[in-house]
Write an enzyme that holds these catalytic residues in place. Structure first.
Site, PDB file in Angstrom:
ATOM      1  N   SER A  14      18.766  43.840  -5.586  1.00  0.00           N
ATOM      2  CA  SER A  14      19.477  43.923  -4.326  1.00  0.00           C
ATOM      3  C   SER A  14      20.035  42.576  -3.939  1.00  0.00           C
ATOM      4  CB  SER A  14      18.502  44.272  -3.013  1.00  0.00           C
ATOM      5  OG  SER A  14      17.333  43.467  -2.834  1.00  0.00           O
ATOM      6  N   HIS A  58       5.855  47.813   1.537  1.00  0.00           N
ATOM      7  CA  HIS A  58       4.599  47.819   1.074  1.00  0.00           C
ATOM      8  C   HIS A  58       3.440  47.477   1.985  1.00  0.00           C
ATOM      9  CE1 HIS A  58       7.456  46.426  -2.017  1.00  0.00           C
ATOM     10  NE2 HIS A  58       7.700  45.343  -1.313  1.00  0.00           N
TER      11      HIS A  58
HETATM   12  O1  CDP Z   1      10.600  41.802  -1.968  1.00  0.00           O
HETATM   13  P1  CDP Z   1       9.295  41.810  -1.843  1.00  0.00           P
HETATM   14  O2  CDP Z   1       8.703  41.994  -0.377  1.00  0.00           O
HETATM   15  O3  CDP Z   1       8.239  42.092  -2.754  1.00  0.00           O
HETATM   16  O4  CDP Z   1       9.178  40.054  -1.944  1.00  0.00           O
HETATM   17  P2  CDP Z   1       9.581  38.697  -1.127  1.00  0.00           P
HETATM   18  O5  CDP Z   1       9.629  38.955   0.289  1.00  0.00           O
HETATM   19  O6  CDP Z   1      10.704  38.042  -2.115  1.00  0.00           O
HETATM   20  O7  CDP Z   1       8.182  37.911  -1.416  1.00  0.00           O
HETATM   21  C1  CDP Z   1       7.540  37.910  -2.932  1.00  0.00           C
HETATM   22  C2  CDP Z   1       6.207  38.135  -2.733  1.00  0.00           C
HETATM   23  O8  CDP Z   1       5.491  37.131  -1.993  1.00  0.00           O
HETATM   24  C3  CDP Z   1       5.978  39.418  -2.128  1.00  0.00           C
HETATM   25  O9  CDP Z   1       6.043  40.456  -3.037  1.00  0.00           O
HETATM   26  C4  CDP Z   1       4.459  39.271  -1.338  1.00  0.00           C
HETATM   27  O10 CDP Z   1       3.476  39.602  -2.647  1.00  0.00           O
HETATM   28  C5  CDP Z   1       4.350  37.789  -1.079  1.00  0.00           C
HETATM   29  N1  CDP Z   1       4.616  37.483   0.201  1.00  0.00           N
HETATM   30  C6  CDP Z   1       3.453  37.124   1.046  1.00  0.00           C
HETATM   31  O11 CDP Z   1       2.251  37.323   0.745  1.00  0.00           O
HETATM   32  N2  CDP Z   1       3.767  36.672   2.190  1.00  0.00           N
HETATM   33  C7  CDP Z   1       4.889  36.619   2.840  1.00  0.00           C
HETATM   34  N3  CDP Z   1       5.072  36.327   4.159  1.00  0.00           N
HETATM   35  C8  CDP Z   1       6.208  36.962   2.169  1.00  0.00           C
HETATM   36  C9  CDP Z   1       5.673  37.238   0.645  1.00  0.00           C
END
Ligand code: CDP
Length: 317
Positions: free
Chosen positions: A154, A291
């Protein structure tokens, strides 16, 4: 431990009381526990099969010509991608992850800002990063080393205009130069981005790293493993990589994991959702629709308390 966790779970979603309790638990003395690490590896290995470390990346061995690779999302327009000759010759001959001593897994939460953890993060032998998080100007807090960086396709839409123009592709390649090791594209989540992924595979001509594609079965098996244990939504990239790291690294250190609207130390300030952009996020919606990061976090805290991983939510020395 599960009694404590159930008490936390009973708190109103994302309440300041809950984050306060998490903080207290994560501040207690921590030591890695080899027995628990081995037990967890055995569990995940039993469910995911002995090939766990050999099918993380699509390669010529695990995906011979004509293999039908199944897209992971139900919303995907097409169900399968068939491995063509051109695709086959551009994927690695063989991929296998061996054992590593110390690993850092970097989540993208804004709590990493001001942590000064960059040096400690880079002391690891292997650093996992998520979604091509920018490196400069965040090195003091988030480090600069990268051995595997996920790339959610994306990003082609959000940052590179679907790669429509040549200059978009050039910019994409230029930005990727800051990483080493692997750029791990999640190309088989849906058929929607396969065009951009194939174009990248065909024209990725930089020397700093290698563009590889995540094997959809590996992710799916991991998802089923956690589904059986109550996690009903698709695992986040950070959670997936943490599991991968536990399987391969003697010591797993997590930084930047904090999917809550309250700062660790203050109930007033809101941490930015990402440390590198101003993405506004409704934490409740993200938790329910995409998630269940709230539940993932409670699992990560349990893994921390069991000495299987170490979570870092504060400043580094
Ligand atoms: O696309 P996705 O939501 O998986 O990932 P992202 O927003 O790019 O962030 C990478 C990873 O960091 C996520 O998959 C979460 O495991 C973690 N994360 C978190 O623990 N707390 C947040 N505020 C943002 C991300």
């Amino acid at each position: 431990i599960s009694m404590v966790m159930n008490r936390i779970w009973a708190f109103r979603e994302n309440s300041a009381e809950k984050t306060f309790l998490y903080k207290k638990l994560l501040q207690e003395k921590h030591t890695f526990n080899k027995t628990n690490i081995d037990l967890f590896r055995k569990d995940i290995g039993a469910d995911l099969g002995r090939n766990f470390s050999k099918v993380f990346i699509v390669d010529q061995q695990n995906s011979p010509l004509g293999t039908k690779l199944r897209y992971n999302l139900k919303s995907s327009k097409k169900k399968y991608f068939t491995v063509t000759e051109d695709f086959h010759k551009r994927i690695p001959k063989r991929s296998k992850f061996g054992n590593v001593r110390r690993c850092s897994v970097i989540g993208n939460s804004g709590i990493i800002l001001g942590s000064n953890c960059g040096k400690e993060i880079d002391e690891a032998d292997f650093v996992f990063r998520c979604n091509a998080a920018p490196i400069p100007p965040f090195t003091a807090d988030a480090g600069k080393k990268s051995n595997l960086t996920s790339f959610n396709p994306s990003i082609f839409t959000n940052r590179y205009n679907h790669l429509k123009k040549e200059e978009n592709f050039t910019q994409f390649l230029e930005d990727m130069r800051v990483y080493n090791g692997y750029i791990w594209g999640a190309c088989f989540s849906t058929s929607g981005y396969i065009k951009e992924c194939l174009r990248t595979l065909q024209n990725y001509n930089i020397t700093e790293n290698v563009f590889v594609i995540g094997h959809p079965d590996h992710f799916r098996n991991h998802m089923i493993f956690w589904e059986k244990r109550g996690l009903s939504k698709r695992p986040s990239t950070g959670f997936y990589f943490t599991n991968m790291a536990i399987y391969h690294c003697d010591e797993v250190h997590l930084y930047g994991f904090w999917p809550f609207p309250h700062m660790v130390d203050s109930t007033i300030k809101k941490p930015p959702y990402h440390y590198f952009d101003d993405m506004k996020f409704d934490f409740e919606i993200k938790n329910r629709d995409v998630h269940i990061m709230d539940m993932e976090f409670s699992i990560l805290v349990q893994l921390h308390l069991l000495g299987i991983i170490k979570m870092h939510i504060g400043e580094c020395d």
